[in-house]
Design an enzyme around this catalytic site. Structure first.
Site, mmCIF file in Angstrom:
data_model
loop_
_atom_site.group_PDB
_atom_site.id
_atom_site.type_symbol
_atom_site.label_atom_id
_atom_site.label_comp_id
_atom_site.label_asym_id
_atom_site.label_seq_id
_atom_site.Cartn_x
_atom_site.Cartn_y
_atom_site.Cartn_z
ATOM 1 N N HIS A 1 -8.972 8.781 -4.267
ATOM 2 C CA HIS A 1 -8.442 9.463 -5.453
ATOM 3 C C HIS A 1 -9.142 8.980 -6.717
ATOM 4 C CE1 HIS A 1 -4.486 10.400 -3.236
ATOM 5 N NE2 HIS A 1 -5.081 11.540 -3.513
ATOM 6 N N CYS B 1 0.927 3.397 2.985
ATOM 7 C CA CYS B 1 1.639 2.818 4.146
ATOM 8 C C CYS B 1 3.133 3.068 3.992
ATOM 9 C CB CYS B 1 1.381 1.319 4.245
ATOM 10 S SG CYS B 1 -0.353 0.888 4.435
ATOM 11 N N ASN C 1 -2.315 6.958 -16.265
ATOM 12 C CA ASN C 1 -1.171 7.858 -16.475
ATOM 13 C C ASN C 1 -1.209 9.047 -15.522
ATOM 14 O OD1 ASN C 1 0.526 6.638 -18.268
ATOM 15 N ND2 ASN C 1 -0.430 7.513 -20.099
ATOM 16 N N TRP D 1 2.868 6.052 -19.953
ATOM 17 C CA TRP D 1 2.891 4.729 -20.587
ATOM 18 C C TRP D 1 1.906 4.674 -21.755
ATOM 19 C CZ3 TRP D 1 -0.075 0.549 -21.720
ATOM 20 C CH2 TRP D 1 0.553 -0.689 -21.860
ATOM 21 N N TRP E 1 -4.369 -3.130 -11.693
ATOM 22 C CA TRP E 1 -4.366 -2.304 -12.912
ATOM 23 C C TRP E 1 -4.351 -3.219 -14.138
ATOM 24 C CZ3 TRP E 1 -5.743 2.512 -13.006
ATOM 25 C CH2 TRP E 1 -5.311 3.455 -12.068
ATOM 26 N N CYS F 1 0.848 -1.203 0.000
ATOM 27 C CA CYS F 1 0.000 0.000 0.000
ATOM 28 C C CYS F 1 0.880 1.248 0.000
ATOM 29 C CB CYS F 1 -0.926 -0.056 1.213
ATOM 30 S SG CYS F 1 -1.461 1.517 1.865
ATOM 31 N N LYS G 1 -6.381 7.834 -17.076
ATOM 32 C CA LYS G 1 -6.410 8.021 -15.619
ATOM 33 C C LYS G 1 -5.224 7.317 -14.952
ATOM 34 C CE LYS G 1 -9.387 10.641 -16.166
ATOM 35 N NZ LYS G 1 -9.171 12.069 -15.922
ATOM 36 N N LYS H 1 7.939 5.525 -12.392
ATOM 37 C CA LYS H 1 6.623 5.867 -12.924
ATOM 38 C C LYS H 1 6.804 6.724 -14.169
ATOM 39 C CE LYS H 1 4.007 4.485 -9.299
ATOM 40 N NZ LYS H 1 4.262 3.054 -9.210
HETATM 41 P P1 FAD Z 1 1.439 0.244 -11.962
HETATM 42 O O1 FAD Z 1 1.085 1.674 -11.996
HETATM 43 O O2 FAD Z 1 0.756 -0.589 -10.959
HETATM 44 O O3 FAD Z 1 1.152 -0.350 -13.414
HETATM 45 C C1 FAD Z 1 1.121 -1.743 -13.684
HETATM 46 C C2 FAD Z 1 1.477 -1.981 -15.128
HETATM 47 O O4 FAD Z 1 0.470 -1.430 -15.980
HETATM 48 C C3 FAD Z 1 2.752 -1.303 -15.575
HETATM 49 O O5 FAD Z 1 3.851 -2.113 -15.288
HETATM 50 C C4 FAD Z 1 2.538 -1.132 -17.059
HETATM 51 O O6 FAD Z 1 2.856 -2.324 -17.745
HETATM 52 C C5 FAD Z 1 1.052 -0.922 -17.180
HETATM 53 N N1 FAD Z 1 0.682 0.496 -17.296
HETATM 54 C C6 FAD Z 1 1.272 1.577 -16.720
HETATM 55 N N2 FAD Z 1 0.605 2.695 -17.033
HETATM 56 C C7 FAD Z 1 -0.410 2.335 -17.802
HETATM 57 C C8 FAD Z 1 -1.449 3.054 -18.465
HETATM 58 N N3 FAD Z 1 -1.552 4.380 -18.369
HETATM 59 N N4 FAD Z 1 -2.348 2.361 -19.188
HETATM 60 C C9 FAD Z 1 -2.257 1.019 -19.300
HETATM 61 N N5 FAD Z 1 -1.303 0.290 -18.741
HETATM 62 C C10 FAD Z 1 -0.382 0.937 -17.972
HETATM 63 N N6 FAD Z 1 -0.733 4.303 -5.048
HETATM 64 C C11 FAD Z 1 -0.537 5.411 -4.311
HETATM 65 O O7 FAD Z 1 0.515 5.542 -3.683
HETATM 66 N N7 FAD Z 1 -1.465 6.411 -4.263
HETATM 67 C C12 FAD Z 1 -2.655 6.304 -4.931
HETATM 68 O O8 FAD Z 1 -3.513 7.193 -4.847
HETATM 69 C C13 FAD Z 1 -2.895 5.130 -5.693
HETATM 70 N N8 FAD Z 1 -4.084 4.959 -6.345
HETATM 71 C C14 FAD Z 1 -4.319 3.776 -6.983
HETATM 72 C C15 FAD Z 1 -5.569 3.555 -7.577
HETATM 73 C C16 FAD Z 1 -5.861 2.350 -8.175
HETATM 74 C C17 FAD Z 1 -7.210 2.142 -8.799
HETATM 75 C C18 FAD Z 1 -4.883 1.304 -8.181
HETATM 76 C C19 FAD Z 1 -5.201 -0.041 -8.800
HETATM 77 C C20 FAD Z 1 -3.646 1.519 -7.611
HETATM 78 C C21 FAD Z 1 -3.343 2.749 -7.016
HETATM 79 N N9 FAD Z 1 -2.115 2.983 -6.410
HETATM 80 C C22 FAD Z 1 -1.891 4.137 -5.716
HETATM 81 C C23 FAD Z 1 -0.989 2.037 -6.624
HETATM 82 C C24 FAD Z 1 -0.116 2.527 -7.788
HETATM 83 O O9 FAD Z 1 -0.891 3.059 -8.835
HETATM 84 C C25 FAD Z 1 0.696 1.392 -8.392
HETATM 85 O O10 FAD Z 1 -0.160 0.324 -8.723
HETATM 86 C C26 FAD Z 1 1.785 0.860 -7.489
HETATM 87 O O11 FAD Z 1 2.597 1.934 -7.035
HETATM 88 C C27 FAD Z 1 2.683 -0.147 -8.247
HETATM 89 O O12 FAD Z 1 3.259 0.494 -9.366
HETATM 90 P P2 FAD Z 1 3.894 -0.221 -10.580
HETATM 91 O O13 FAD Z 1 5.211 0.376 -10.853
HETATM 92 O O14 FAD Z 1 3.873 -1.688 -10.366
HETATM 93 O O15 FAD Z 1 2.981 0.111 -11.860
#
Ligand code: FAD
Length: 525
Positions: A434, A45, A461, A482, A385, A42, A459, A479
């Site tokens: 959010h 967290c 992105n 993408w 996601w 999280c 969203k 981040k």
């Molecule tokens: P993630 O953002 O989880 O993306 C997973 C994969 O999706 C990426 O590896 C890529 O292959 C693909 N991807 C990336 N961008 C896109 C795109 N634009 N369209 C399609 N595919 C894409 N964390 C917080 O700290 N604060 C928040 O407010 C928060 N809100 C969230 C809301 C939701 C609905 C969800 C599901 C998660 C949220 N998170 C939030 C968690 C955060 O968004 C990430 O999921 C987490 O930090 C892990 O990031 P990651 O690098 O694995 O990539």
């Protein structure tokens, strides 16, 4: 495989609790406890952990009255205990009284980002004890009467007595009392500023103020630069003859000091692919841990759950065994006339206790495209996601898939279901808030299945851009907007020197990326 908690380590001034130690630690404890149930996936967290460590350091000297603990609900070993304690959201803060003999899941309170507020809450918690369950080593926190203070003056007590004079709402006196509780050579008392003649006798014109009676009975106003807790406490700790008592050996016996857990072996993967193992692990976590923290589902929760199962059963391009399980779950839910379902019944089905052949959802967390460079990073939120992008794309590619479900007319079916799932069940509550704000703002503009695919992309992105540089960002997976140019060169264009997306190309890319043909079965067991 095991995923270790790395937000907190044995060096931090707090106690890392686990399913093995939690109950034993809380039962009949000589101190009260404040425990943060967090989840290492999280983001909030992760962001909050420095504050929590700072708090624990700040009240370290209070530990014989009240102690700070953490428990990672994302650790497989702790799934059951978090369920038993009814932890639905992360972080959840629970307060446990001292000397509670029976099993107690504690009281939830809303934590504040502000250290001082949490510290004051801790004082209130302590004062909620009665004479019977008062933590044994905690000094009484009630104000003394001015007559009792005056009677000490001139007496050779052999130790310092410090008196904090303050108004009723002030916490300074109680904080200084707790700060010095582990020290010998000084006793701290507090008195209220209600007795004007008392204030006059001591020469006090503003509060909070501190008055010092020396071991030989002489007395004076305490001279500190600022009338703040820290100034009073450090002044007293530095008096000649004042030092810290040896801490009782019993303390710390329940502390989990196991070292590093074994690191997972890195799994090679391609960024241009989607991995079934991630989505199956996500579903495993969602059904068996996240939802399982709810004892029963009814009303809006049940409706949200049913719609979620409908959308996944109809659109998830999963392996036969998983899809069959989801379809059976859906049939069962639809056939039930119940308004309230105990979650254990759902778990029985998901765990396939009824032994219906060929239905199966793997019981392990196996992150591939969602693996992080540290165990607390990525994982579950990444898989959610991935799952929802896949579902919006599948809905656009197979518009008839939701026929006869009641959801077939609505191009927003997947997104609305996601929105409700995230808002109702997703353990990261602030993520849900959010996401809800974004949905409120623009979801109604979505008129087609293709637009739904693009909306979720846009969203996501927006979230990426907000989270860039946050503590929850995996340095190995920064981040970024993408798809990056290496994944889709034609998605990117320049207009008058500014970057713009070619949305037509983005849509085509998303439909290819999240299509069945691009989902790799690698690492599914
Ligand atoms: P993630 O953002 O989880 O993306 C997973 C994969 O999706 C990426 O590896 C890529 O292959 C693909 N991807 C990336 N961008 C896109 C795109 N634009 N369209 C399609 N595919 C894409 N964390 C917080 O700290 N604060 C928040 O407010 C928060 N809100 C969230 C809301 C939701 C609905 C969800 C599901 C998660 C949220 N998170 C939030 C968690 C955060 O968004 C990430 O999921 C987490 O930090 C892990 O990031 P990651 O690098 O694995 O990539």
């Amino acid at each position: 495989g095991a995923r270790g908690a790395k937000l907190y380590s044995a060096e931090d001034p707090l106690t890392i609790l686990t399913s093995d130690t939690l109950k034993g630690t809380l039962r009949n404890s000589s101190t009260a406890w404040l425990v943060q149930f967090y989840s290492s996936w999280c983001g909030h967290c992760i962001q909050y952990s420095p504050t929590w460590k700072a708090l624990a350091g700040d009240v370290k000297d209070w530990e014989q009255a009240i102690r700070i603990g953490v428990l990672d609900c994302a650790h497989e070993k702790n799934f059951d205990i978090c369920k038993e304690f009814g932890i639905h959201f992360y972080p959840t803060f629970r307060y446990f009284k001292a000397h509670s003999a029976s099993f107690d899941i504690g009281k939830t309170y809303r934590a504040d980002r502000d250290l001082q507020t949490v510290r004051q809450l801790m004082v209130n918690f302590l004062q909620n004890h009665t004479r019977d369950d008062w933590p044994v080593r905690c000094p009484p926190l009630e104000p003394s009467r001015s007559a009792d203070i005056l009677s000490l003056m001139g007496l050779k007590m052999g130790h310092y007595t410090a008196v904090i004079i303050e108004d009723e709402e002030s916490y300074v006196g109680r904080e200084v009392m707790l700060d010095l509780m582990a020290y010998e050579g000084v006793i701290v008392k507090r008195a209220l500023n209600t007795d004007k003649s008392f204030l006059q006798k001591l020469g006090i014109t503003s509060v909070p103020a501190a008055y010092l009676i020396r071991p030989n009975g002489t007395h004076t106003l305490m001279d500190v630069q600022k009338s703040l807790r820290f100034f009073f406490s450090s002044f007293l700790k530095l008096l000649p003859g004042v030092h810290k008592k040896q801490s009782p050996a019993a303390l710390g016996s329940a502390v989990d000091t196991r070292g590093q857990e074994e690191m997972e072996v890195w799994k090679e993967f391609e960024k241009s692919k989607v991995y079934m193992a991630d989505m199956e692990s996500g579903l495993h976590y969602l059904f068996r841990v996240e939802l399982a923290s709810h004892e029963t589902l009814e009303g809006e929760e049940l409706k949200t759950f049913k719609d979620f199962v409908t959308v996944v059963a109809k659109l998830f391009p999963g392996r036969q065994s998983v899809v069959k399980l989801l379809e059976t779950l859906l049939e069962w839910l639809v056939s039930l006339p119940l308004e309230r379902i105990p979650y254990d019944a759902i778990l029985d089905l998901v765990n396939n206790k009824m032994r219906i052949s060929g239905m199966f959802l793997s019981e392990q967390l196996q992150w591939v495209g969602c693996q992080g460079s540290r165990p607390e990073l990525r994982g579950y939120p990444c898989s959610l996601w991935t799952l929802f992008h896949t579902l919006t794309v599948q809905a656009a590619l197979r518009p008839d898939a939701l026929a006869n479900t009641g959801l077939e007319e609505d191009p927003l079916a997947v997104l609305q279901t996601m929105r409700r799932y995230i808002g109702t069940f997703f353990g990261c509550r602030e993520c849900g808030q959010h996401f809800e704000a974004m949905a409120k703002e623009s979801l109604q503009q979505v008129k087609s299945l293709d637009e739904a695919v693009l909306w979720l992309w846009r969203k996501h992105n927006q979230v990426n851009s907000r989270l860039a540089g946050a503590l929850s960002e995996d340095p190995r997976f920064p981040k970024a907007q993408w798809p990056t140019p290496d994944l889709c060169p034609t998605c990117h264009e320049e207009q008058e020197g500014l970057h713009v997306w070619n949305e037509e190309k983005v849509l085509a890319f998303l439909k290819q990326h999240y299509s069945t043909g691009n989902i790799s079965p690698k690492y599914t067991s």
